[in-house]
Design a protein around this motif. Structure first.
Motif, PDB file in Angstrom:
ATOM      1  N   ASP A  36      -3.984   6.756  -0.707  1.00  0.00           N
ATOM      2  CA  ASP A  36      -3.850   6.224  -0.149  1.00  0.00           C
ATOM      3  C   ASP A  36      -3.732   5.132  -1.594  1.00  0.00           C
ATOM      4  N   LEU A  37      -3.182   4.478  -2.022  1.00  0.00           N
ATOM      5  CA  LEU A  37      -2.753   3.799  -3.347  1.00  0.00           C
ATOM      6  C   LEU A  37      -2.220   2.170  -3.301  1.00  0.00           C
ATOM      7  N   THR A  38      -2.982   1.392  -3.641  1.00  0.00           N
ATOM      8  CA  THR A  38      -2.874  -0.456  -4.196  1.00  0.00           C
ATOM      9  C   THR A  38      -2.961  -1.048  -5.807  1.00  0.00           C
ATOM     10  N   GLN A  39      -2.217  -1.300  -5.429  1.00  0.00           N
ATOM     11  CA  GLN A  39      -2.300  -2.284  -7.365  1.00  0.00           C
ATOM     12  C   GLN A  39      -3.440  -2.550  -7.367  1.00  0.00           C
ATOM     13  N   LYS A  40      -4.470  -2.285  -6.821  1.00  0.00           N
ATOM     14  CA  LYS A  40      -6.338  -2.826  -6.894  1.00  0.00           C
ATOM     15  C   LYS A  40      -6.836  -1.395  -7.511  1.00  0.00           C
ATOM     16  N   ASP A  41      -6.599  -0.482  -7.190  1.00  0.00           N
ATOM     17  CA  ASP A  41      -6.910   0.779  -7.306  1.00  0.00           C
ATOM     18  C   ASP A  41      -6.446   1.079  -9.472  1.00  0.00           C
ATOM     19  N   LEU A  42      -5.323   0.261  -9.659  1.00  0.00           N
ATOM     20  CA  LEU A  42      -4.983   0.956 -10.460  1.00  0.00           C
ATOM     21  C   LEU A  42      -5.496   0.073 -11.662  1.00  0.00           C
ATOM     22  N   ASP A  68     -14.646  13.723  -4.611  1.00  0.00           N
ATOM     23  CA  ASP A  68     -15.176  12.678  -6.045  1.00  0.00           C
ATOM     24  C   ASP A  68     -15.861  13.116  -7.390  1.00  0.00           C
ATOM     25  N   PHE A 120      -6.192  10.553  -8.498  1.00  0.00           N
ATOM     26  CA  PHE A 120      -6.310  10.052  -7.391  1.00  0.00           C
ATOM     27  C   PHE A 120      -6.949  11.082  -6.569  1.00  0.00           C
ATOM     28  N   THR A 140       0.996  -1.382   0.076  1.00  0.00           N
ATOM     29  CA  THR A 140       0.302   0.129   0.289  1.00  0.00           C
ATOM     30  C   THR A 140       0.589   1.352  -0.033  1.00  0.00           C
ATOM     31  N   GLU A 145      -4.738   8.045 -14.953  1.00  0.00           N
ATOM     32  CA  GLU A 145      -6.000   7.944 -13.740  1.00  0.00           C
ATOM     33  C   GLU A 145      -4.914   9.317 -12.955  1.00  0.00           C
ATOM     34  N   LYS A 147       1.567   5.326   0.675  1.00  0.00           N
ATOM     35  CA  LYS A 147       0.567   5.783   1.514  1.00  0.00           C
ATOM     36  C   LYS A 147       1.351   7.446   0.467  1.00  0.00           C
TER      37      LYS A 147
END
Lengths: 289, 464
Positions: A113-119, B219, A100, A66, A98, A68
Motif C-alpha cells: 500500500d502506498l499513500t502520499q504520506k509514505d513518500l 523490515d 517499499f 491509496t 525509496e 494498492k
C-alpha cells in the motif's frame, strides 16, 4: 537497457552451463488500484501490470489516494515466496530511491500500500513522473527480476503547504559575493552651477558700481603715499600677502607652513597698519576727510 | 591486466619512499595473533609503503593510544575481534580523544563478530548507524559472486566508486571489481557535512539478519544506495576515520581472487581498493598545504612580489577603503610521496572571503601559475567602502580534502583628509568658491577705499 542485456546474457550463460539455473523470478496477476478516500469501492483506477513491459500511461496518485498493488511472485512458472520483493521508486532528477516492501505470503501473493504520506518530500516536489520498478530476488541460483512497471504521477493538493526541510549543510563552493558600493556623491547639473556662480561673481561689479555712485574714489592715494609711503605700501601689501597665504594654504601648504608666514605678515600689518592709520587720522584732523 | 601492472609498478615505486603526511606509526589492533596471517599481504603492503606497524591485542596491558599525554601512534587500524568489549585502552572516549589529537582510524567491521560496544558508541556519536543485531549482512541478488556465494548472495562484487559529486575529487576510483564479503551496512546521518560515503551498496541491495526466522525480508535495516559499505568521516581538525563494512576486504583471500559476476569471470581488485582506502585514511592523499599567502596594493605597475618561499610573508597591515588589492595563495596537495600543485575538481573553486564579521566579498580564486609543487591562486578586487578590521580568509572545506582555514587580518581605514578630491574638482562647490573670491576681492577693495578715498562732493554732504 544495459542491465537487461546483462540479464539476458547471464541467463543464456547460466542456462548453457547449469540446467538447474534456468528458472528466474518474475510475477503475474499484478493489479494496481488507486482508491480515492471517500469514493466507493471499485470507483478508482484499476490497471493490470505486465512483467515484460511497463504500463503505457502513468498512474496518478492524488493527495488522499491509496495505491494498492497486488502481485503473485513466481519462480519459473510456479508461484513462490521470494526473500526480497520491493517496489522501488526512483526520483529521476535527484536520484533519491525509496523501496517499499511487499508483504508476500508463502503462496507468493504479495501486497503493498502506498499513500502520499509514505513518500519522502523529494518525490512530492518532483515535476517529472516517478518511475516505479519491482525488484524480486531470493537466495539460490534463480535469476532475480528487476524492471520498471509503471510511472507514478504525484498530484499534490496545491492548497496544502508542504514541509520541505532545509537543505542539510554540505561543504561546497558557495555563491560569490561582490560588495555593493554606495553611490558616489553627486553634483547638480553644471549649467545650474554656472548660472549661480555667475550671479555670485556679478556681486563684485554691482558692489563697485554702488560704491562709485555713493562717491567712493581713490583720490587721496598720491597724498597718502607722499605722506607715509612705506607704511601704506607695507600695510596694503601685507593684507594682499595674507590673502596670498590663505590661497597657498588652500592649495598646497599645511598649517605649519601657514602659521609662521601668517605671523610674520600679521606683525608687519600691525606695525605698518598703525602708522598708515595715523596718517589717515592726520588727514581727517586736517579736514581733508 | 594493465591496472595490475600499473599497480605493481606503483607499489614498487611507493616501496621506495611513500609515507603518510602526518606520520608513519601505525597500530594494528588484532585480537588473535593467528589472524594476522590472513591480513599478511595487506600489512606487507603497508609496511612497504613505509609504515612502522605495531600489532597489539585489545587485551594487552601494554596497549595505550597515548604516551605522556600525546599520541603514541599516528594511525590506528582496528580489526574485528570476537570479544564484546575492546577493553579500557580503546573506549569510545579514548578513540575520540585520539582523533582530537589528529590521529586517523581505520575501522574494519565484520558481521561474523559482533561490533564491540565501544565501537558502537563511537559510531553512534559520529552519526553513523549500523544494524544493532549481530550478524546482519548486506545481500544483493543481482551483484553477487556466484563462485563463493552462490546460495547466500552475501559476497557483493562492485565497481570502484565514482566521484561523490561533480565538484569532489575521487580518491577511490580504479578499474576492476571490489569484493565485499558479508558486509555490515552503515547508514549516515544527513545533518553532518563531515560524513561522506565512499562505497555505496547497489540499489537492489539490502541489509538483513540471517538469523531471522521469516523467509522474507519484512523490515530491512536499510535498502539500496542508502546503505554504505565504506563510509568516512573527516573531523574539523582533519582527523580521518574510515569505516569499512567488511574486514574481509583486506584479507589475502580476497586480494586477487577469481570471482563470477552474473556469469562472467572477474578478478577482484581489493588490493588496489584497500591501498586507496588506507592511503586516504592515513593521509597519503587528499592532504592540502597552504604555502605563501600574499596580498598587496595593486598599483597598476609591475611590482616585485615577495614570492620566494624562503622569505617570510611581508604583507601590508593597512589598506584604504576603495583601493585595489591583489591576493595570492599557494596551495599544494600531498600525493603519497611529495607535494604537487593542487588542482580542484572540475566544477569546484577555491574562494577568498574578505570579511568583517560577515563576508563583504566572496570571490573565486583562479589559478594564476604553477610552481614545481604548488598552484598559485589569485584574485584582484576593490576593498569595500567600509572601514574596520577585515580578514582575508580562505576557508576551503571539501569532502575528502583536509580543511584549510587561513586568515590574515588587516585594517581598512577611511580616506585621509588629503585623499579626497579637491573642492574645485567638485562642480557643485563652484558657487561657494566664487563667493569666497568675491569676499576676498570685496575686502581688498574696501580696504583701499577706506584708506584712500577722498570725501564726496560737498553738495552731496549738504543734502545729508
Amino acid at each position: 537497457m544495459r542491465f537487461l542485456s546483462t540479464t539476458i546474457t547471464s541467463f543464456l550463460l547460466s542456462s548453457a552451463c547449469l540446467v538447474s539455473a534456468a528458472s528466474s523470478w518474475g510475477f503475474e496477476d499484478a493489479t494496481l488500484t488507486v482508491q480515492t478516500k471517500g469514493a466507493g469501492v471499485g470507483a478508482g483506477v484499476k490497471e493490470k501490470l505486465s512483467s515484460s513491459a511497463p504500463l503505457a500511461k502513468s498512474v496518478k496518485l492524488g493527495a488522499t489516494d491509496t495505491l494498492k498493488l497486488l502481485i503473485t511472485t513466481t519462480d519459473g512458472k510456479k508461484a513462490k515466496q521470494p526473500h526480497q520483493a520491493f517496489l522501488t521508486l526512483t526520483d529521476p532528477t535527484t536520484g533519491v530511491e525509496e523501496s517499499f516492501v511487499f508483504s508476500v505470503k508463502e503462496s507468493g501473493k504479495g501486497k503493498v500500500d502506498l499513500t502520499q504520506k509514505d513518500l519522502p518530500f523529494q518525490f512530492l516536489t518532483s515535476s517529472k513522473p516517478i518511475p516505479a520498478s519491482i525488484v524480486i530476488g531470493s537466495f539460490g541460483s534463480s535469476t532475480p527480476y528487476q524492471a520498471r512497471v509503471f510511472d507514478l504521477n504525484i498530484a499534490r493538493d496545491p492548497n496544502v503547504p508542504l514541509a520541505v526541510p532545509a537543505a542539510p549543510e554540505r561543504y561546497t563552493a558557495e555563491n560569490e559575493i561582490h560588495h555593493i558600493f554606495r553611490d558616489d556623491p553627486k553634483s547638480p547639473p553644471k549649467i545650474i552651477t554656472l548660472v549661480f556662480t555667475a550671479a555670485v561673481l556679478a556681486a563684485v561689479p554691482i558692489l563697485l558700481g554702488v560704491w562709485a555712485t555713493l562717491g567712493a574714489n581713490l583720490n587721496h592715494l598720491s597724498k597718502a603715499f607722499s605722506n607715509a609711503p612705506i607704511s601704506h605700501a607695507l600695510f596694503f601689501g601685507s593684507i594682499l600677502a595674507m590673502e596670498g597665504i590663505f590661497f597657498l594654504y588652500y592649495t598646497t601648504w599645511n598649517l605649519f607652513q601657514t602659521l609662521p608666514a601668517a605671523g610674520v605678515v600679521g606683525l608687519v600689518a600691525f606695525l605698518s597698519g598703525s602708522r598708515a592709520l595715523t596718517e589717515v587720522q592726520e588727514r581727517r584732523l586736517a579736514g581733508l576727510r | 591486466m594493465r591496472w595490475l601492472f600499473s599497480f605493481v609498478l606503483a607499489t614498487l615505486l611507493a616501496a621506495v619512499h611513500a609515507v603518510s603526511y602526518t606520520g608513519s606509526r601505525l597500530l594494528v589492533v588484532l585480537e588473535d595473533a593467528a589472524e594476522k596471517e590472513k591480513y599478511g599481504v595487506f600489512l606487507g603492503d603497508l609496511e612497504s609503503r613505509g609504515y612502522h606497524i605495531t600489532t597489539e591485542s585489545p587485551k594487552s596491558d601494554k596497549l595505550s593510544l597515548f604516551k605522556h599525554g600525546e599520541r603514541a601512534y599516528d594511525h590506528v587500524l582496528l580489526l574485528p575481534s570476537k570479544a564484546k568489549g575492546l577493553g579500557p585502552a580503546l573506549t569510545a572516549n579514548l578513540l575520540l580523544e585520539f582523533m582530537k589529537k589528529e590521529g586517523n582510524i581505520l575501522l574494519a567491521l565484520s558481521s561474523e563478530n559482533g561490533t564491540p560496544s565501544s565501537v558502537n558508541s563511537l559510531l553512534l556519536e559520529l552519526d553513523i548507524h549500523i544494524p544493532s543485531d549481530k550478524g546482519a549482512v548486506v545481500v544483493d541478488h543481482f551483484n553477487y559472486d556466484s563462485t563463493s556465494a552462490a546460495e547466500k548472495h552475501d559476497v557483493l562484487l562492485l565497481p570502484f566508486p565514482k566521484a561523490l559529486r561533480p565538484d569532489v575529487k575521487n580518491y577511490f576510483g580504479g578499474e576492476g571489481v571490489i569484493a565485499v564479503p558479508r558486509a555490515v551496512g552503515q547508514v549516515l546521518g544527513n545533518d553532518s557535512p563531515l560524513l561522506a560515503p565512499v562505497l555505496r551498496a547497489p540499489s537492489t541491495a539490502y541489509s538483513y539478519n540471517p538469523k531471522d526466522e521469516s523467509d522474507i525480508v519484512e523490515d530491512p535495516f536499510a535498502v539500496g544506495a542508502q546503505l554504505n559499505l565504506v563510509s568516512v568521516l573527516q573531523a574539523h581538525n582533519s582527523a580521518r576515520l574510515a569505516v569499512l563494512g567488511s574486514a574481509e576486504v583486506l584479507q589475502n583471500a580476497w586480494f586477487a581472487e577469481k570471482a563470477t559476476l552474473n556469469g562472467q569471470a572477474v578478478k577482484t581488485a581489493n588490493r588496489d581498493f584497500s591501498e586507496k582506502l588506507t592511503s586516504w585514511t592515513f593521509k597519503e592523499t587528499g592532504v592540502l598545504k597552504v604555502g605563501k599567502l600574499l596580498h598587496y596594493q595593486d598599483e597598476g605597475v609591475s611590482k616585485k612580489l615577495n614570492t620566494s618561499g624562503a622569505l617570510p610573508e611581508n604583507n601590508p597591515q593597512i589598506y584604504r577603503i576603495k583601493s585595489d588589492v591583489a591576493f595570492q595563495v599557494e596551495l599544494s596537495e600531498y600525493s603519497k610521496t611529495h607535494l604537487v600543485p593542487f588542482v580542484p575538481a572540475d566544477s569546484d573553486v577555491v574562494q577568498l572571503e574578505f570579511s568583517m564579521l560577515s563576508p563583504f566579498h566572496r570571490l573565486n580564486l583562479t589559478p594564476i601559475s604553477k610552481t614545481a609543487n604548488a598552484t598559485i591562486f589569485g584574485v584582484s578586487f576593490k576593498t569595500p567602502d567600509q572601514h574596520g578590521i577585515f580578514n582575508f580568509r580562505v576557508n576551503y572545506r571539501r569532502p575528502f580534502l583536509t580543511n584549510i582555514e587561513e586568515k590574515r587580518q588587516v585594517t581598512v581605514r577611511h580616506f585621509a583628509h588629503d585623499e579626497w578630491p579637491r573642492s574645485w574638482q567638485i562642480s557643485g562647490a563652484w558657487v561657494w568658491i566664487g563667493g569666497i573670491w568675491v569676499t576676498v576681492f570685496g575686502w581688498l577693495a574696501f580696504v583701499a577705499v577706506w584708506l584712500w578715498s577722498a570725501p564726496a562732493e560737498k553738495t552731496v554732504k549738504k543734502t545729508q
